[in-house]
Design a protein around this motif. Structure first.
Motif, mmCIF file in Angstrom:
data_model
loop_
_atom_site.group_PDB
_atom_site.id
_atom_site.type_symbol
_atom_site.label_atom_id
_atom_site.label_comp_id
_atom_site.label_asym_id
_atom_site.label_seq_id
_atom_site.Cartn_x
_atom_site.Cartn_y
_atom_site.Cartn_z
ATOM 1 N N ASP A 43 0.854 -1.195 0.000
ATOM 2 C CA ASP A 43 0.000 0.000 0.000
ATOM 3 C C ASP A 43 0.889 1.244 0.000
ATOM 4 O OD1 ASP A 43 -1.701 2.111 0.507
ATOM 5 O OD2 ASP A 43 -2.798 1.115 2.118
ATOM 6 N N SER A 45 0.342 4.144 0.785
ATOM 7 C CA SER A 45 0.098 5.041 1.912
ATOM 8 C C SER A 45 1.079 4.819 3.065
ATOM 9 C CB SER A 45 -1.344 4.887 2.418
ATOM 10 O OG SER A 45 -2.271 5.322 1.451
ATOM 11 N N SER A 214 -7.023 10.142 -5.314
ATOM 12 C CA SER A 214 -6.736 8.853 -4.671
ATOM 13 C C SER A 214 -6.219 9.011 -3.245
ATOM 14 C CB SER A 214 -5.689 8.081 -5.483
ATOM 15 O OG SER A 214 -4.372 8.516 -5.158
ATOM 16 N N ASN A 215 -6.025 7.876 -2.628
ATOM 17 C CA ASN A 215 -5.310 7.791 -1.357
ATOM 18 C C ASN A 215 -3.835 8.118 -1.575
ATOM 19 O OD1 ASN A 215 -5.135 5.104 -2.790
ATOM 20 N ND2 ASN A 215 -3.639 4.789 -1.159
ATOM 21 N N ILE A 242 -10.766 9.471 -1.936
ATOM 22 C CA ILE A 242 -10.601 8.435 -0.918
ATOM 23 C C ILE A 242 -9.392 8.767 -0.059
ATOM 24 C CG2 ILE A 242 -9.875 6.032 -0.557
ATOM 25 C CD1 ILE A 242 -11.620 5.193 -2.857
ATOM 26 N N CYS A 243 -9.564 8.706 1.261
ATOM 27 C CA CYS A 243 -8.482 8.818 2.245
ATOM 28 C C CYS A 243 -7.761 10.162 2.100
ATOM 29 C CB CYS A 243 -7.530 7.627 2.116
ATOM 30 S SG CYS A 243 -6.518 7.365 3.588
ATOM 31 N N LEU A 244 -6.499 10.173 1.660
ATOM 32 C CA LEU A 244 -5.801 11.435 1.439
ATOM 33 C C LEU A 244 -6.618 12.320 0.508
ATOM 34 C CD1 LEU A 244 -2.915 12.994 1.706
ATOM 35 C CD2 LEU A 244 -2.625 12.171 -0.626
ATOM 36 N N GLN A 284 -9.046 0.993 6.921
ATOM 37 C CA GLN A 284 -8.494 2.346 6.987
ATOM 38 C C GLN A 284 -6.969 2.305 7.121
ATOM 39 O OE1 GLN A 284 -10.479 5.272 9.285
ATOM 40 N NE2 GLN A 284 -12.495 4.310 9.123
ATOM 41 N N HIS A 286 -4.606 5.761 7.653
ATOM 42 C CA HIS A 286 -4.295 7.189 7.559
ATOM 43 C C HIS A 286 -3.850 7.729 8.907
ATOM 44 C CE1 HIS A 286 -8.169 8.594 9.445
ATOM 45 N NE2 HIS A 286 -8.553 7.410 9.037
ATOM 46 N N GLN A 323 -13.094 8.852 3.952
ATOM 47 C CA GLN A 323 -11.815 8.763 4.634
ATOM 48 C C GLN A 323 -11.291 7.330 4.640
ATOM 49 O OE1 GLN A 323 -9.682 11.340 6.054
ATOM 50 N NE2 GLN A 323 -8.529 9.473 5.658
ATOM 51 N N HIS A 325 -11.262 3.161 3.097
ATOM 52 C CA HIS A 325 -10.988 2.558 1.798
ATOM 53 C C HIS A 325 -12.150 1.664 1.376
ATOM 54 C CE1 HIS A 325 -6.729 3.667 1.002
ATOM 55 N NE2 HIS A 325 -6.737 3.872 2.315
#
Length: 348
Positions: A43, A45, A214-215, A242-244, A284, A286, A323, A325
């Motif tokens: 991932d 992230s 995207s994230n 999503i997310c970021l 998740q 983050h 926030q 996934h």
């Protein structure tokens, strides 16, 4: 056998066993997921972080490339109670230092009490405590990685499902998981994967039906180029994130983000939809959250545990962000319908 060391803020050094040699540094975080280690390790992230697994045995079902979320391992280092030979060999091939045979319960408890912290790892037959401390001394806070997007984004535009009959999606790649692209392609969307710092002209040339952020890793305030793209097209093109992606959208539209104490990383985060009162379990990953959504965006979903915003919408501007996934991998599939909503918003 002690041939590895983990140095954490406060210069405390923990002894361990080396499973993949080398020295490294990064923000020390943990995930509570007990499956999906292949997906977690690939991932984007997790870039510039040291990933600690709270589940004690990592590698129960081997390593299979079809489960990967990107083309490489992204955490700078790996910490576990015990790693199987398959995972250790994979990390060796990737050149990612890894250690085990230490009390991960203690590490997770310390992160929960003190927050995510800087750390250094030294592993191998010649490793010393001083090597780990030297890595710790060179470690940066996540907010200091100002161009982290360049480490995880594509360099050139790539098109997925070019012959699809669905909407054209301009996916701004801030570190996108492969499952996000797959989830859109499964709905027959044509996905144009662009760099996080793509030019406004490059996005306009696609004439997208939806702009999708995207994230990705790091501090959302460091993705100013992505914010410029959002600012140019918001109100003209439907917007999803999503997310970021949610965090960058919020910052761009007058909101504010902040660093969390230790973040959300796992596959069992409960989220309540404020419109339906329905609770779903989510995946998740983050370390930042939206502290203030501003006046443009409505908070439509919140985390059951700490009440942080999990969904932001604007019916007027056709915006929908999450926030967590929704694509999961690993994790529950409770929220896969998000992608149906994105496609419907684009088609409408």
């Amino acid at each position: 056998m002690t041939d590895a060391y983990v140095a954490i803020e406060g210069e405390r050094v923990i002894e361990a066993r080396a499973r993949s040699p080398g020295t490294t540094r990064g923000e020390l975080v943990f995930t509570t997921a007990y499956t999906g280690y292949e997906e977690s390790l690939t991932d984007p992230s997790y870039e510039e972080q040291l990933l600690t697994f709270s589940y004690p045995l990592i590698g129960n079902y081997g390593v299979r490339e079809e489960r990967f979320e990107s083309d490489r391992v992204h955490p700078r280092g790996v910490v576990a109670r015990e790693l199987t030979a398959d995972v250790a060999e994979w990390l060796q091939d990737e050149g990612v230092p890894a250690v085990d045979h230490l009390d991960t319960r203690e590490i997770v408890t310390e992160i929960r009490d003190e927050g995510a912290m800087k750390a250094g790892i030294a592993a191998g037959p010649d490793a010393t405590k001083e090597d780990a401390l030297a890595e710790l001394d060179k470690c940066k806070h996540m907010s200091e990685h100002e161009d982290i997007g360049s480490q995880v984004s594509v360099q050139d535009t790539a098109v997925h499902n070019a012959d699809g009959d669905g909407p054209d999606v301009a996916l701004i790649d801030c570190g996108a998981k492969g499952s996000i692209i797959s989830s859109l392609v499964e709905r027959d969307a044509v996905v144009h994967q662009l760099p996080y710092d793509a030019s406004i002209d490059a996005v306009a040339a696609i004439d997208p039906d939806v702009l999708f952020i995207s994230n990705g890793p790091g501090d959302p305030e460091n993705f100013e180029q992505t914010g410029e793209i959002i600012d140019e097209f918001v109100g003209e093109v439907p917007l999803a994130g999503i997310c970021l992606g949610q965090q960058v959208v919020a910052n761009t539209l007058g909101g504010r983000t902040e660093k969390m104490e230790f973040g959300h990383r796992g596959v069992n985060q409960p989220v309540r939809d404020l419109r339906t009162d329905k609770v779903v379990m989510t995946t998740q990953n983050h370390g930042y959250t939206v502290a203030d959504p501003g006046d443009t965006l409505e908070v439509t979903q919140r985390n059951v545990n700490d009440k942080t915003p999990e969904g932001l919408d604007s019916d007027e501007l056709d915006i929908i962000t999450r926030q967590y996934h929704p694509e999961a991998n690993p994790g529950p599939h409770d929220s896969l319908s998000f992608f149906d909503e994105v496609v419907e918003m684009a088609e409408d």
